[in-house]
Design a protein around this motif. Structure first.
Motif, short mmCIF file in Angstrom:
data_model
loop_
_atom_site.label_atom_id
_atom_site.label_comp_id
_atom_site.label_asym_id
_atom_site.label_seq_id
_atom_site.Cartn_x
_atom_site.Cartn_y
_atom_site.Cartn_z
N THR A 66 -11.39 -44.61 30.80
CA THR A 66 -11.64 -44.77 29.36
C THR A 66 -13.13 -44.87 29.08
O THR A 66 -13.61 -44.40 28.04
CB THR A 66 -10.91 -46.02 28.85
N THR A 67 -13.89 -45.48 30.01
CA THR A 67 -15.34 -45.53 29.86
C THR A 67 -15.93 -44.13 29.83
O THR A 67 -16.78 -43.81 28.99
CB THR A 67 -15.95 -46.35 31.01
N VAL A 68 -15.47 -43.28 30.75
CA VAL A 68 -15.95 -41.89 30.77
C VAL A 68 -15.55 -41.17 29.48
O VAL A 68 -16.35 -40.43 28.88
CB VAL A 68 -15.38 -41.16 32.00
N LEU A 69 -14.34 -41.41 29.02
CA LEU A 69 -13.88 -40.80 27.77
C LEU A 69 -14.72 -41.28 26.59
O LEU A 69 -15.06 -40.50 25.70
CB LEU A 69 -12.40 -41.14 27.55
N ALA A 70 -15.07 -42.56 26.60
CA ALA A 70 -15.88 -43.12 25.51
C ALA A 70 -17.27 -42.48 25.48
O ALA A 70 -17.83 -42.23 24.41
CB ALA A 70 -16.00 -44.63 25.66
#
Length: 671
Positions: free
Chosen positions: A18-22
């Motif tokens: 999710t961090t990468v997606l953010a």
């Protein structure tokens, strides 16, 4: 079938994804909903996976991944203690994510918050799961850096850059202390795995040094005085839902580190170690709540209040150490369970209060309570939720804060069973300090709620305030319900926490669910008992009867009149009772000694049209007495050493030659 620890690690991996997606979608309008919706779902899944482990209290599950040190790998372990703190982390993460769905729409720099929010949650989960020193420290640093980035999200605002700098320095100092502590635990053989440390024998001097280092390392992250200076700076600087995570959750991860080492890896304690923890805990509680009382900034007030609650938790852990060292297993289990219960309760009501402060901030743009007032008419739902948090943190029945602090005092009442006269005298003194802190906490939150929400609006922004979004309200009311349920059904919570005490201490409190009317009996009925449900019924019945008789037999006419102004009626809202005037008696009693408080009154002579002024001067004894001299010395040395870069080649060579000769002399003398 996938083990419980593997399921938790999959949740952590999804958070990192999710961090990468953010990062990829941080500029998109939908990024806020996507990121916070994902962290909400992941946190709830992780919570559902760790709760069965906590309730069952069975054998721990372990997992080793081929990363980290080549000869060690990365060890992860899920036992009852880790399951409890994972529940605290993920419940707090779920609440903050739900709140962020609404609060995030007001965020001025979402691209500075969204990538680090799931990373922060992942870091806290990894710290709790880590089962070797290298993995623990690596995850600890990852958690610290992610939270530092969130503190610096609004770095252009006044004092935020300084808050981030102080936080980073204190975090680095704490990590150094933890590194030294684990180095001592691993010994000459370099056994970095927690299982090896748990099986090793440690001398009393080693154990004392490890305890001191853990108080420095974990205590600095938790906010234990005098290492608390970063906390009232960093928590207000971060976005409000991040402040709730840092105060309600991250400080508990630091306490987890302390418990894991001192109660699990270090072996049987010595009663003298309990003295240190008791003194630091009680002093932290009193200093924290006195500092909170003096504050006008709502978020700084809540941050200082966190320090007070951290002191209560450490005092209770100190009691558990004292009882355990003397073989009083049931009393140790009582004190330890009280600490765990208060950890859970504090995560509930402190997150709720920071959410309420964030709602006030987003609606008015103000954190200074002196510019607010009258918000109960404009933000009635937020006001009610914030009131629940104030009552809970003030340790008033029937809410959860009373139940856990009542257990702490029940543990204190067992102190006559201790054989050491030093502890027999000290523990009642600690109890008196905690009682004073509890009374001051009630006064503090009467001030916080009364000045912020009651009275008349003191500024145009307070006059124009409105209710916040539904997601923010849902997060606040969910925590308010948990505060209520944990207060009226404390026996069920105690039974859930008992496997943790059983695993670490070898003892547990008696089963509470079998007691009639859902009462809790810490030791035995002849000593004490408490029934939160009956207290709630009694309060509800008496309040309802009072309302009925007042409306039935009093005058039916509604009479309105101006509020009593002590003989000096003034229609100006600014003439209302202020927060500064509210705490003036307490400031004069305690502030003169603790904060060197001085009041300067400027009274113009008759005929002079200038207004009279009251200026209050206060000092921070910890900062000015400890950190300011150290900071000054560092700057002095840095300024002197800065001259080295302007030396000539001849002087550089002379300096290198002198250094080489000195080192050779030291080696010759040493050998």
């Amino acid at each position: 079938m996938t083990s419980a620890v593997a399921q938790q690690l999959w949740c952590v991996a999804t958070l990192l994804g999710t961090t990468v997606l953010a990062i990829a979608t941080s500029r998109s309008r939908r990024s806020t909903a996507i990121v916070y919706g994902a962290t909400l779902a992941i946190s709830l899944i992780a919570l559902s996976r760790c709760l069965p482990v906590l309730v069952a209290g069975g054998n721990a599950t372990e997992l080793v991944l081929p990363v980290g040190l080549p000869w060690l790998g990365a060890h992860f372990r899920l036992d009852a203690l880790a399951a409890f703190f994972l529940a605290v982390v993920n419940l707090g993460g779920a609440a903050a994510s739900l709140y962020g769905l609404g609060y995030g729409s007001h965020e001025t720099a979402p691209h500075r918050v969204l990538p680090f929010f799931p990373a922060f949650l992942a870091g806290m989960n990894l710290v709790v799961l880590a089962d070797d020193a290298f993995t623990f420290l690596l995850c600890w640093e990852f958690m610290s850096l992610a939270s530092w980035a969130l503190v610096m999200a609004h770095h252009r605002e006044a004092d935020n850059a300084r808050a981030g700098y102080v936080y980073l320095v204190m975090a680095s100092f704490g990590t150094l202390a933890l590194l030294l502590a684990f180095g001592l635990l691993s010994g000459a053989g370099g056994g970095y795995g927690f299982a090896t440390m748990r099986a090793a024998q440690h001398s009393p001097s080693e154990a004392g040094l490890v305890l001191a280092l853990m108080l420095l390392g974990a205590g600095s992250k938790a906010g234990l005085a005098p290492l608390h200076v970063w906390l009232p700076l960093a928590h207000p600087a971060a976005p409000s839902h991040v402040s709730a995570l840092m105060s309600g959750v991250m400080t508990k991860v630091a306490i987890y580190g302390f418990i894991r080492v001192v109660f699990d890896l270090l072996g049987p304690p010595n009663w003298s170690s309990a003295v240190v923890v008791l003194v630091l805990g009680s002093a932290t509680a009193v200093l924290g709540i006195l500092s909170a009382l003096m504050e006008k900034d709502l978020k700084r007030l809540l941050a200082y209040s966190t320090i007070e609650n951290i002191g209560v938790i450490f005092a209770s852990l100190g009691l558990a150490l004292a009882f355990q060292a003397n073989g009083l297993g049931l009393a140790a289990a009582l004190a330890f369970t009280a600490a765990l219960f208060h950890i859970l309760n504090h995560s509930f009501f402190k997150s709720l209060l920071f959410f309420g402060a964030g709602a006030v901030l987003s609606s008015t743009g103000q954190r200074n309570i002196e510019t607010l007032g009258g918000l109960i008419h404009r933000m009635p739902l937020t006001s009610f939720a914030f009131l629940v948090g104030c009552v809970a943190i003030s340790a008033l029945p029937p809410f959860n804060g009373f139940a856990s602090e009542w257990l702490v005092f029940q543990a204190i009442l067992q102190s006559p069973d201790l054989p050491q006269w030093g502890l027999k005298v000290m523990v009642p003194a600690v109890g008196a300090s905690l009682a004073l802190a509890a009374a001051l906490a009630a006064a503090c939150f009467v001030k916080a709620f009364g000045i912020t929400f009651l009275g008349r609006a003191r500024s145009p922004v307070a006059e124009a305030a409105g209710e916040v979004d539904r997601c923010s309200l849902a997060a606040m009311f969910a925590l308010a319900v948990l505060c209520f349920l944990a207060g009226i059904l404390p026996g069920l919570v105690i039974d859930v926490l008992s496997p943790v005490a059983q695993a670490l201490l070898g003892h547990r409190m008696p089963v509470q669910a079998s007691d009639p009317w859902l009462s809790i009996v810490p030791i035995e009925e002849s000593r004490s008992s408490y029934n939160g449900l009956l207290v709630f019924v009694f309060i509800t019945a008496t309040a309802s009867l009072a309302v009925y008789f007042i409306h039935r037999f009093a005058s039916h006419a509604i009479r309105r009149g101006p509020a009593w102004g002590c003989g000096f009626t003034d229609p100006t809202p600014a003439a209302q009772y202020s927060g500064v005037s509210f705490v003036q008696p307490i400031r004069r009693v305690f502030g003169t000694l603790v904060f060197q408080a001085r009041e300067h009154v400027e009274m113009p002579p008759p005929g002079d049209l200038r207004p009279a002024r009251l200026k209050v001067e206060m000092h921070d004894p910890v900062w000015e007495g400890l950190y300011a001299p150290v900071s000054g010395a560092v700057w002095f040395l840095a300024d002197r050493l800065n001259q080295l870069q302007f030396l000539t080649i001849r002087r550089y060579l002379s300096l290198v030659f002198a250094t080489l000769v000195t080192l050779l002399l030291v080696l010759a003398i040493w050998s």
